[in-house]
Design a protein around this motif. Sequence first.
Motif, PDB file in Angstrom:
ATOM      1  N   LEU A  41      20.367   7.930  25.637  1.00 39.85           N
ATOM      2  CA  LEU A  41      19.730   8.879  24.730  1.00 39.85           C
ATOM      3  C   LEU A  41      20.702   9.947  24.250  1.00 39.85           C
ATOM      4  N   THR A  42      20.345  10.553  23.136  1.00 36.55           N
ATOM      5  CA  THR A  42      21.051  11.732  22.641  1.00 36.55           C
ATOM      6  C   THR A  42      20.069  12.903  22.660  1.00 36.55           C
ATOM      7  N   VAL A  49      11.213  11.069  23.309  1.00 33.02           N
ATOM      8  CA  VAL A  49      11.262  10.488  24.654  1.00 33.02           C
ATOM      9  C   VAL A  49      10.344  11.252  25.595  1.00 33.02           C
ATOM     10  N   ARG A  50      10.291  12.554  25.459  1.00 29.03           N
ATOM     11  CA  ARG A  50       9.381  13.329  26.306  1.00 29.03           C
ATOM     12  C   ARG A  50       7.924  12.997  25.991  1.00 29.03           C
ATOM     13  N   GLU A  51       7.628  12.778  24.727  1.00 30.87           N
ATOM     14  CA  GLU A  51       6.277  12.358  24.338  1.00 30.87           C
ATOM     15  C   GLU A  51       5.942  11.000  24.972  1.00 30.87           C
ATOM     16  N   LEU A  52       6.882  10.071  24.920  1.00 26.23           N
ATOM     17  CA  LEU A  52       6.702   8.757  25.544  1.00 26.23           C
ATOM     18  C   LEU A  52       6.518   8.901  27.048  1.00 26.23           C
ATOM     19  N   ARG A  53       7.349   9.712  27.673  1.00 24.09           N
ATOM     20  CA  ARG A  53       7.281   9.900  29.127  1.00 24.09           C
ATOM     21  C   ARG A  53       5.902  10.407  29.548  1.00 24.09           C
ATOM     22  N   ALA A 104      16.847   0.058  21.888  1.00 25.33           N
ATOM     23  CA  ALA A 104      16.324   1.431  21.853  1.00 25.33           C
ATOM     24  C   ALA A 104      15.310   1.584  22.983  1.00 25.33           C
ATOM     25  N   LEU A 105      15.229   2.776  23.552  1.00 25.56           N
ATOM     26  CA  LEU A 105      14.390   3.001  24.728  1.00 25.56           C
ATOM     27  C   LEU A 105      12.933   2.616  24.481  1.00 25.56           C
TER      28      LEU A 105
END
Length: 166
Positions: A41-42, A49-53, A104-105
């Motif tokens: 990640l950048t 990513v925080r939303e996904l987490r 991509a994650l």
Amino acid sequence: MTDRAPAPGALALVEALVNTVDLESGEDRLDTPDGRAEFGLTEADLADVRELRESLRAVCLAHAGHPPHREVTPLGALLARAPLLVAVDERDGSASLAPADGGALLSRVAAAVAEALTAGTWLRLKACELPDCHWAYYDRSPAGKGRWCSMSVCGARAKMRRYRAK
């Protein structure tokens, strides 16, 4: 937080992502370059990513029979954006979903969820019931009724609170 073995297969990625933040201390590994590098990640990726987490955490809580920890974007809405390909092995004809965008994650998480669904392991990825923990863990108990990420820490705290409340 936990003394449990990591989740099997690609589900370990999902577990690791959910566990990048310690809710009790507020420490977030994604705030560090090493923590971001672990997931490729950048800094520009952090909000998504925080939303996904947190959407994954809400699903893990649901797997354990608990309500979401806060309002989140439904996981299905996020994973619907993940480009995936059906990869067929020419040697044995087996098929799997693979990220279409080079890893991509979001696509790796979607492929991990699909793999866990077909393996029957998806519902065993849960989140600790303690509100100041919510650490993700893979429930290997025979009945699939685990409640805490660690019996020696969170389980003991919950039982002590219940005892003191009596």
